[in-house]
Write an enzyme that holds these catalytic residues in place. Sequence first.
Site, PDB file in Angstrom:
ATOM      1  N   ASP A 199     -35.678 -21.237 -32.783  1.00 16.38           N
ATOM      2  CA  ASP A 199     -36.375 -19.957 -32.632  1.00 16.38           C
ATOM      3  C   ASP A 199     -37.741 -20.025 -33.324  1.00 16.38           C
ATOM      4  O   ASP A 199     -38.089 -19.174 -34.139  1.00 16.38           O
ATOM      5  CB  ASP A 199     -35.533 -18.812 -33.203  1.00 16.38           C
ATOM      6  CG  ASP A 199     -35.997 -17.444 -32.705  1.00 16.38           C
ATOM      7  OD1 ASP A 199     -36.793 -17.402 -31.730  1.00 16.38           O
ATOM      8  OD2 ASP A 199     -35.567 -16.430 -33.280  1.00 16.38           O
ATOM      9  N   LYS A 226     -30.016 -11.967 -46.231  1.00 16.14           N
ATOM     10  CA  LYS A 226     -29.934 -11.831 -44.779  1.00 16.14           C
ATOM     11  C   LYS A 226     -28.482 -11.589 -44.392  1.00 16.14           C
ATOM     12  O   LYS A 226     -27.654 -12.493 -44.473  1.00 16.14           O
ATOM     13  CB  LYS A 226     -30.473 -13.086 -44.092  1.00 16.14           C
ATOM     14  CG  LYS A 226     -30.470 -12.996 -42.573  1.00 16.14           C
ATOM     15  CD  LYS A 226     -31.192 -14.192 -41.982  1.00 16.14           C
ATOM     16  CE  LYS A 226     -31.278 -14.065 -40.469  1.00 16.14           C
ATOM     17  NZ  LYS A 226     -32.046 -15.170 -39.865  1.00 16.14           N
ATOM     18  N   GLY A 282     -36.394  -5.921 -42.746  1.00 18.23           N
ATOM     19  CA  GLY A 282     -36.474  -6.032 -41.291  1.00 18.23           C
ATOM     20  C   GLY A 282     -35.097  -6.090 -40.674  1.00 18.23           C
ATOM     21  O   GLY A 282     -34.094  -6.358 -41.351  1.00 18.23           O
ATOM     22  N   VAL A 341     -32.454  -8.070 -42.874  1.00 16.62           N
ATOM     23  CA  VAL A 341     -32.939  -8.735 -44.074  1.00 16.62           C
ATOM     24  C   VAL A 341     -33.311  -7.688 -45.122  1.00 16.62           C
ATOM     25  O   VAL A 341     -33.988  -6.701 -44.816  1.00 16.62           O
ATOM     26  CB  VAL A 341     -34.159  -9.635 -43.777  1.00 16.62           C
ATOM     27  CG1 VAL A 341     -34.705 -10.242 -45.069  1.00 16.62           C
ATOM     28  CG2 VAL A 341     -33.781 -10.735 -42.821  1.00 16.62           C
ATOM     29  N   GLY A 367     -33.026  -7.189 -36.801  1.00 15.75           N
ATOM     30  CA  GLY A 367     -33.108  -7.768 -35.471  1.00 15.75           C
ATOM     31  C   GLY A 367     -31.757  -7.827 -34.806  1.00 15.75           C
ATOM     32  O   GLY A 367     -30.791  -7.202 -35.258  1.00 15.75           O
ATOM     33  N   GLY A 368     -31.695  -8.600 -33.735  1.00 16.90           N
ATOM     34  CA  GLY A 368     -30.480  -8.654 -32.939  1.00 16.90           C
ATOM     35  C   GLY A 368     -29.327  -9.363 -33.607  1.00 16.90           C
ATOM     36  O   GLY A 368     -28.179  -9.204 -33.201  1.00 16.90           O
ATOM     37  N   ALA A 399     -29.242 -10.030 -37.382  1.00 18.78           N
ATOM     38  CA  ALA A 399     -29.070  -9.778 -38.804  1.00 18.78           C
ATOM     39  C   ALA A 399     -30.087  -8.761 -39.304  1.00 18.78           C
ATOM     40  O   ALA A 399     -31.036  -8.412 -38.614  1.00 18.78           O
ATOM     41  CB  ALA A 399     -29.213 -11.091 -39.584  1.00 18.78           C
TER      42      ALA A 399
END
Length: 305
Positions: A132, A41, A19, A26, A21-22, A24
């Site tokens: 989060d 990560k 995956g 993974v 994201g903003g 990092a």
Amino acid sequence: MSFNVGDNVGPYKIIEQLGQGGMATVYKAYHASLDRYVALKALHAAFGEDATFSARFQREARVVAKLEHPHIVPVYDYAEKRPYLIMKYIEGDTLKARLNQGPLTTEEIEKVVDSVGSALAHAHKQGILHRDIKPSNVLVAKDGVMYLADFGLARIAQSGESTLSSDMIMGTPQYISPEQAMGKKDIDNGTDIYSFAVMLYEMVVGQVPFSADTPFSIIHDHIYTPLPLPQSINPKVPEPVQRVLLKALAKERADRYATVADMVTAFKQAWTSAGMPMKGTTMTLPPRPAQTHPFPTDLPAPLSQ
């Protein structure tokens, strides 16, 4: 510098990307000397542009690695030059994926409440905030055990110090607390309590309290718009449970529960006092509307084995 499938990163070989994201990306990686898969990560290169990043990253990684709890994804290792964290690789799915399949049974709701609640309570005792909390950061392993993931970028609530991303508003719009949305620096346990309560609202009511076309609109609603009454959306929600959600999602931190444990106890007592056992039944929920996430919600939590 980015990582690529097939790369050897220290003792770890990158197997596949899980995956992005903003903050990092993974990866699933293999650690040959221990003969096991791990989740790697890798933080984005932009973090390295901060002159104080290395020291802050090292301090945070060491503290987070000390979080030992049966419902927290453990951190095994970290590196600073090409900054990454190594975590347990958990084979399963996310709570978000499970929610998208349909309503949870009350037994599943109880498991989320107990697992995430105990994990958060443990972290708070160590002075660590998550910042989060959301369904995609809760992993459901194939054996049914639930894990709270992604403490790696959490801030540490000690002496007002901030760690990674000190100038960023961390959090996901649908689950962000009012004080986080306003960019306040004096964040405390109440922020995690609010975000956890948004998850409880979603599990019980069938949708998050605030969802709009733009991040700004959602953030504005968390700060200023009164909480939609759970029973106005789902009449099946018991009155005692509605009262718990109203308190836990108060705009002012002082009006919320003092601790995660207090909220968990109140929620479970409200559920049982309404005559609804926590095992073996399913809430009758309205159809879940399609949820849109107009900007990155950070990473999907790493899955594992």
